[in-house]
Enzyme design. Sequence first.
Site, PDB file in Angstrom:
ATOM      1  N   ASP A   1       0.827  -1.193   0.000  1.00 18.61           N
ATOM      2  CA  ASP A   1       0.000   0.000   0.000  1.00 18.61           C
ATOM      3  C   ASP A   1       0.878   1.266   0.000  1.00 18.61           C
ATOM      4  O   ASP A   1       1.851   1.344   0.760  1.00 18.61           O
ATOM      5  CB  ASP A   1      -0.855  -0.037   1.274  1.00 18.61           C
ATOM      6  CG  ASP A   1      -1.950   0.987   1.295  1.00 18.61           C
ATOM      7  OD1 ASP A   1      -2.816   0.927   0.417  1.00 18.61           O
ATOM      8  OD2 ASP A   1      -1.938   1.850   2.193  1.00 18.61           O
TER       9      ASP A   1
ATOM     10  N   GLU B   1       2.111  -0.157  -4.758  1.00 17.17           N
ATOM     11  CA  GLU B   1       1.248   0.939  -5.184  1.00 17.17           C
ATOM     12  C   GLU B   1       2.081   2.215  -5.146  1.00 17.17           C
ATOM     13  O   GLU B   1       2.474   2.680  -4.085  1.00 17.17           O
ATOM     14  CB  GLU B   1       0.028   1.064  -4.265  1.00 17.17           C
ATOM     15  CG  GLU B   1      -0.962   2.096  -4.775  1.00 17.17           C
ATOM     16  CD  GLU B   1      -1.962   2.559  -3.718  1.00 17.17           C
ATOM     17  OE1 GLU B   1      -3.037   3.020  -4.107  1.00 17.17           O
ATOM     18  OE2 GLU B   1      -1.658   2.474  -2.518  1.00 17.17           O
TER      19      GLU B   1
ATOM     20  N   HIS C   1     -10.237  -1.212  -5.779  1.00 16.35           N
ATOM     21  CA  HIS C   1     -11.209  -0.773  -4.769  1.00 16.35           C
ATOM     22  C   HIS C   1     -11.203   0.741  -4.549  1.00 16.35           C
ATOM     23  O   HIS C   1     -12.022   1.233  -3.780  1.00 16.35           O
ATOM     24  CB  HIS C   1     -10.905  -1.485  -3.451  1.00 16.35           C
ATOM     25  CG  HIS C   1      -9.555  -1.112  -2.925  1.00 16.35           C
ATOM     26  ND1 HIS C   1      -8.384  -1.475  -3.569  1.00 16.35           N
ATOM     27  CD2 HIS C   1      -9.173  -0.369  -1.859  1.00 16.35           C
ATOM     28  CE1 HIS C   1      -7.360  -0.975  -2.902  1.00 16.35           C
ATOM     29  NE2 HIS C   1      -7.803  -0.309  -1.865  1.00 16.35           N
ATOM     30  N   ASP C   2     -10.282   1.458  -5.169  1.00 14.07           N
ATOM     31  CA  ASP C   2     -10.229   2.920  -5.031  1.00 14.07           C
ATOM     32  C   ASP C   2     -10.734   3.640  -6.278  1.00 14.07           C
ATOM     33  O   ASP C   2     -10.800   4.865  -6.296  1.00 14.07           O
ATOM     34  CB  ASP C   2      -8.777   3.391  -4.799  1.00 14.07           C
ATOM     35  CG  ASP C   2      -8.181   2.853  -3.510  1.00 14.07           C
ATOM     36  OD1 ASP C   2      -8.931   2.668  -2.529  1.00 14.07           O
ATOM     37  OD2 ASP C   2      -6.949   2.621  -3.492  1.00 14.07           O
TER      38      ASP C   2
HETATM   39  C1  GLC Z   1      -4.185   2.989  -0.681  1.00 11.91           C
HETATM   40  C2  GLC Z   1      -5.369   2.068  -0.618  1.00 11.91           C
HETATM   41  C3  GLC Z   1      -6.560   2.845  -0.164  1.00 11.91           C
HETATM   42  C4  GLC Z   1      -6.280   3.404   1.213  1.00 11.91           C
HETATM   43  C5  GLC Z   1      -4.988   4.202   1.236  1.00 11.91           C
HETATM   44  C6  GLC Z   1      -4.517   4.425   2.639  1.00 11.91           C
HETATM   45  O1  GLC Z   1      -4.322   3.963  -1.647  1.00 11.91           O
HETATM   46  O2  GLC Z   1      -5.563   1.430  -1.845  1.00 11.91           O
HETATM   47  O3  GLC Z   1      -7.736   2.094  -0.167  1.00 11.91           O
HETATM   48  O4  GLC Z   1      -7.334   4.208   1.640  1.00 11.91           O
HETATM   49  O5  GLC Z   1      -3.940   3.555   0.564  1.00 11.91           O
HETATM   50  O6  GLC Z   1      -4.089   3.213   3.208  1.00 11.91           O
END
Ligand code: GLC
Length: 534
Positions: free
Chosen positions: A199, A241, A315-316
């Site tokens: 993440d 990510e 999911h985002d």
């Molecule tokens: C990433 C996740 C997201 C989350 C964020 C903070 O972007 O994909 O869902 O809210 O990190 O952890």
Amino acid sequence: MKKKWWHNCVVYQVYPRSFMDSNGDGIGDLKGIISKLDYIADLGADMIWLCPVYASPNDDNGYDISNYYQIHPEFGTLKDMDLLISEAEKRGLGIMMDIVANHTSDEHPWFIESRSSKDNPYRDYYVWRDAVDGGPPSDLQSIFSGCAWEYDAGTDQYYLHMFSKKQPDLNWHHPPVREAIYDVMRFWINKGIKGFRFDVIDLIAKELEQGIIANGPLLHPYLQEMHREVLAGADVVTVGETGGADLEKAILFTSPERKELDMVFSFEHIALDEQHGKQKWDLKSLELDDLKRVLSNWQTCLTGKGWNSLFWSNHDQPRIISRWGNDQEYRYESATMLAVLLHMMRGTPYIYQGEEIGMTNVQFADLDSYCDIETLNMYKERIKQGFAHDDIMESIYVKGRDNARTPMQWNAESHAGFTAGKPWIDLNPNYPSINVQADHHSERSIYQIYKKLIELRKANDLIVYGDYELLESEPEIFAYTRTYQNEEWRVVCNFSNREIESQLICDGEIVIHNYDSPTEKLRPYEAIVYKLKN
Ligand code: GLC
Ligand code: CA
């Protein structure tokens, strides 16, 4: 480039809260996922990326972890997790765990210790600063709106939270923090998981004094350390990510000889509807030329240097069919066209739950129906700033994360077969017509096209390793070739709802096609892949 087992893998992403509820409490859970493993295996996926299932107060749906070694009771137990790992393995599926290492929950014992006093041994696990002129240390803004600093009266200092105030940022410059995260990873590797998704990993090495949040100078050294300490010798696949990564950075992250990550998620292609330099909610219209340019760059520039991830949704993100497709009249055609375009490219494809049956965005009339903290914080902030309610709702309809988080639509029965109870978030009201069962019974099954695309990837190294070249085409057409060892394939996709004459229609052997038989024109959202005769 040396071949790796995961080069031809396909990952299916599960958002546990919304996938399948086994006990009627309205919340998806591990037993629910186990009951649907056959479904995922039948699609042909090799891995399941599981969004966080750890103990969490759920301020950000599990991305605020209070114990990395425990499962959230709503999802099940560690025993259920062991069962999920072994049942998945029986079906040839590896589990990819989501590691949230930039921050924890404020209810994590490390943070409870850390905030308790300035000389607590855990103080430096987090980022604490004195007030400046009686206010926050800087005007840094949280990604979830508002100030990124929260005052803590107990010790009269501020702590940093790049996300919600219940997600304090860890201090990666403090070696015990890194060791603690490596321990978490070792624990899950020992449990038999096969991959990690990291993440917001590009945020871990921030240098506040220099105003650097993403891509701090120590980011690569830290990832190399993690590789030495944990990943070397463990046969797991990793994806980071790294929202802001450009090609140059992606090469640094993913060059095998640098020993950092196997691939990254860059956001360049999914931010094309955002105004540059503004927030994700500030929209602009999509241009196919931009998509061609961005995806083609990522296809060609990593060649021989790194590895690409291929994804439309997660999911985002809003549902891809509601973005680049037509989620009404041409739902089947556009969902399958988008699938063909992406799955004929080089890289490791990720499919987000529901994408394989063409699930769409949702538009709830009331703000009360929304659950996502990012959306709710943004709404409050924009109302304060004087934005009109209707304009804010419009941006939520287009970009809100709950678009992707409504429950998986399994059938037309009550609550779409997701739960026997009351779902934690409302369903998309279109579930009576858009659901797995209806798709399976249809002659125009989106799932079957995804399945076929995965089969093609498994059977053809051309898709996995071939060269990519963008073709000149009509403005509404996105077309490219893949070539490998004297073989050449041509992918032609119509991004419009019009019939278009195209030079690219040819008499090659058809590999996959989302219409019955070709005509002299490309029909709305037609996608056709030819094996060219040589
Ligand atoms: C990433 C996740 C997201 C989350 C964020 C903070 O972007 O994909 O869902 O809210 O990190 O952890
Ligand atoms: Ca449940």
